[in-house]
Write an enzyme that holds these catalytic residues in place. Structure first.
Site, PDB file in Angstrom:
ATOM      1  NE  ARG B 264     -84.739 -39.613  27.597  1.00 39.81           N
ATOM      2  CZ  ARG B 264     -84.076 -40.106  26.548  1.00 39.81           C
ATOM      3  NH1 ARG B 264     -83.043 -39.470  26.045  1.00 39.81           N
ATOM      4  NH2 ARG B 264     -84.452 -41.254  26.001  1.00 39.81           N
ATOM      5  CG  HIS B 268     -84.787 -36.621  23.039  1.00 38.00           C
ATOM      6  ND1 HIS B 268     -84.017 -35.753  23.776  1.00 38.00           N
ATOM      7  CD2 HIS B 268     -85.053 -35.993  21.865  1.00 38.00           C
ATOM      8  CE1 HIS B 268     -83.813 -34.648  23.066  1.00 38.00           C
ATOM      9  NE2 HIS B 268     -84.429 -34.774  21.911  1.00 38.00           N
ATOM     10  CE1 TYR B 277     -82.905 -44.123  24.018  1.00 36.79           C
ATOM     11  CE2 TYR B 277     -83.960 -44.012  21.862  1.00 36.79           C
ATOM     12  CZ  TYR B 277     -83.744 -43.476  23.115  1.00 36.79           C
ATOM     13  OH  TYR B 277     -84.361 -42.309  23.469  1.00 36.79           O
TER      14      TYR B 277
END
Lengths: 332, 374
Positions: B264, B268, B277
């Site tokens: 990805r 998100h 993160y």
């Protein structure tokens, strides 16, 4: 399947009537399939689907893996793919794992796809208490599903209504939750037409006409109410209404009756708070305010966990509690 | 009595076009010894990929400028979606997506602006046109695989030679519904392909923390299902594995599982900030494995692509994106009565009253018996 001699002479039980409706609809419409835990070879734990697998084969009466969400979710897919699935959840207490699929998918698909994808599916669920069953086999969670837009909720109490309502549910273009009051599965027989007939979803039935007080109920409680009527003094004229469908509910029938009697007692097995009686009382308050001679009374399950069966008959509404409520509204 | 082996299995990994655009001449061959994708097909799919990337970028910008709600970028996962989508038959097979497979849905006939409408808060983006076989985007994680299993089951019951293919991420394989779907599909041998886009991150939780399995693909072994891991950024590998799985299902060979290892590249969703993160070095490394970079190199080396063609394509992709945005913005706001009209096939009496009186009455006060006289 031809009726047995006993069925011919004495009529059908609720179980017989549902079984006959399933068989006739599977015969009429090859898109109809039954699926669930133990519904096939074993005929279901209550034998509601007895003999159907033998007659229609194991690709139409299907023993599934033991997974409620899987049953509900694949039934949704079957409906999308052009079938008319009838999933069975073995007991209402096991609806929990299937809740997400039923509420977040089945109920929403017509709306979220603006009509492009619809879920014609009838979810059969043995429901309610009174049969001395183990934990999580005796609850009445109907309010949860009544509260969910996109679902219809039907609760028949008689063999005649069960057959006609089930045929209507299977032919309905939207998902229907069909709760079967297990307490009256085999409690009595009545004559049921052998042929095809439907009862419109959303229509209540006046079981007994009266002028002094309306009792609104559904499911097995209908019989506790009938028992109460036998115990009440003859000069109290009770109008007993079996709602039969709790979503959409027959407001016109409720309003017409309570406007006439001015008194109402609501009876259901589910816990009182936010039980369906709360909605019924509000309908009466909104529409029959000036006709009322007494406050609406509720006879319901208590706001406790449904007790194990030693105490279940004290939890469930019984004739004495209904008599008490009727007496109170009459004396107000 | 000696201990015997009760079960033994392995999971293969397929890569055909590596990140340096080196093609495995042997593995690229399909039936009849021909490459699984012709040069012409690869060029077309590369162009399509560019168009989808441009749409993804513009959707991101619309959200950032307040003209679209939350949007999950598909960037970096185009080879997975397109490879699998291209392997499925348009107008026949049924796609059951999550929300990072836009390219596959468009390829199967979903008007491009529908996905924009969806993320712009308009259900009409889910109104799948007649003859297009796919479900709308699925927001809760992992629930859609059961629908795919049911759809495939219906195909089997109706004896239709069709296949359902469902998409989901690595995180979704932790959900109970995933396991129920895999078990049902396998127990009833339905024509369903389970396509996992392992993009390494379920919002902020990395794949390694999501599960202790070495691969996602091995989860299918428990269900007796053919399974494979492929380089999800390699169009050839994704297409070959998908085609094989889909045609096996169509021929009555039951369900299969594919784990496409991809990444990805974006957050998100636009509501997320992956810098909280993720190590920038990890992202940087994956940028180099972008499926479009290696395809461009491959086509250029073949002599069927050049910078001039790229410039033309970039312009065409930009123009297309603008056209799609215009379509999404030019649609008239839905009538508010739409919220009532699709709850059931027929409006129940209570909803009819609510619909008729929504502007004039509260839901209780004043709604008297006279209003029931319709």
């Amino acid at each position: 399947m031809p009726r047995t001699e006993k069925q011919q002479s004495e009529g059908l039980t609720l179980v017989d009537a549902i079984n006959e409706a399933l068989a006739q609809e599977m015969e009429r419409d090859e898109r109809v399939v039954c699926l669930g835990e133990d519904v096939g070879l074993n005929g279901g734990v209550f034998r509601v689907t007895d003999g159907l697998q033998k007659r229609f084969g194991d690709t139409r009466v299907i023993d599934t893996p033991l997974a409620e969400s899987g049953i509900m979710g694949t039934a949704i897919g079957l409906a999308m793919g052009g079938m008319r699935p009838i999933p069975e959840i073995q007991f209402e207490g096991f609806l929990g794992p299937a809740y997400d699929q039923l509420v977040n998918h089945a109920a929403r698909y017509r709306t979220r796809s603006r009509g492009a994808i619809t879920i014609p599916m009838t979810v059969r669920v043995p429901w309610g208490g009174g049969i001395h069953a183990p934990e999580l086999h005796s609850d009445s969670p109907e309010s949860i599903y009544i509260h969910q837009p996109g679902l219809k909720v039907v609760i028949p109490s008689t063999p005649y209504d069960a057959k006609g309502l089930l045929l209507a549910a299977i032919r309905d273009p939207d998902p229907v939750v069909f709760f079967e009051p297990k307490r009256v599965y085999r409690s009595y027989r009545e004559q049921v037409p052998e042929g095809d007939y439907t009862i419109e979803i959303g229509k209540a039935k006046v079981v007994s006409e009266g002028t002094d007080v309306t009792i609104l109920t559904y499911g097995a409680s209908v019989f506790q109410c009938l028992e109460a009527m036998d115990k009440l003094p003859e000069d109290i004229s009770v109008e007993l209404i079996d709602l039969r469908t709790v979503s959409p509910v027959d407001k016109d029938a409720i309003i017409a009756s309570v406007t006439k009697t001015g008194r109402c007692v609501i009876v259901h097995e589910a816990p009182k708070t936010c039980g369906f009686g709360a909605e019924l009382a509000t309908i009466i308050q909104e529409h029959c305010f000036l006709s009322m001679k007494a406050p609406v009374q509720r006879v319901a399950g208590f706001d406790t966990i449904m007790p194990y069966y030693k105490l279940e008959l004290e939890y469930l509404p019984n004739a004495d509690r209904v008599v008490e409520a009727v007496t109170q509204v009459m004396a107000y | 009595m000696p201990i015997r082996t009760a079960y033994k299995a392995q999971v293969d990994y397929l890569q055909i076009l590596d990140e340096n655009a080196v093609l495995d001449e042997k593995l690229v061959k399909g039936e009849g010894g021909k490459p699984v994708l012709s040069d012409e097909e690869v060029r077309e799919l590369y162009e399509y990929m560019n168009k989808c990337r441009a749409l993804d970028e513009i959707a991101f910008k619309l959200q950032r400028s307040g003209r679209m709600g939350t949007y999950p970028q598909n960037k970096g996962q185009e080879a997975a979606a397109i490879g699998a989508g291209y392997a499925a038959k348009r107008g026949v097979d049924w796609l059951v997506p999550c929300y990072r497979e836009n390219a596959a849905l468009w390829m199967h006939g979903l008007p491009m602006h529908y996905i924009f409408l969806h993320w712009m808060g308009d259900e009409r983006g889910n109104q799948i046109p007649e003859g297009v076989y796919q479900n709308p985007l699925c927001i809760p994680i992992g629930t859609q695989m059961l629908h795919a299993t049911g759809i495939a089951w219906a195909f089997k019951m109706r004896k239709e030679p069709r296949v359902a293919i469902t998409f989901f991420g690595d995180g979704a394989t932790s959900e109970g519904d995933f396991h129920e779907a895999m078990n049902f599909a396998s127990a009833f041998q339905v024509p369903c392909v389970f396509f996992c886009q392992n993009n390494h991150w379920a919002i902020s939780v990395p794949r390694e923390q999501q599960m202790n399995s070495e691969t996602v693909a091995q989860k299918a072994l428990a269900y007796g299902m053919p399974t494979t891991q492929v380089d999800g950024n390699d169009l050839f590998a994704v297409y070959k594995a998908s085609k094989e799985a889909i045609e096996r299902a169509r021929a009555g060979g039951g369900p299969s599982f594919i784990e496409a290892v991809t990444y990805r590249l974006g957050d998100h969703t636009t509501a997320d900030d992956a810098r909280r993160y993720r190590d920038p070095a990890e992202v940087e490394a994956w940028v180099g494995k972008d499926p479009m970079i290696r395809l461009k190199k491959y086509l250029t080396a073949k002599g069927i692509w050049n910078e001039e063609k790229q410039r033309e394509l970039d312009q065409a992709a930009k123009d297309n994106a603008q056209k799609v945005v215009d379509e999404a913005f030019n649609i008239v706001k839905p009538a508010v009565t739409d919220i009532f009209d699709y709850t059931y096939a027929t409006l129940p009496p209570e909803l009819e009253v609510q619909k008729r009186t929504m502007r004039t009455h509260s839901l209780g006060q004043g709604v008297g018996a006279e209003q029931l006289q319709r």
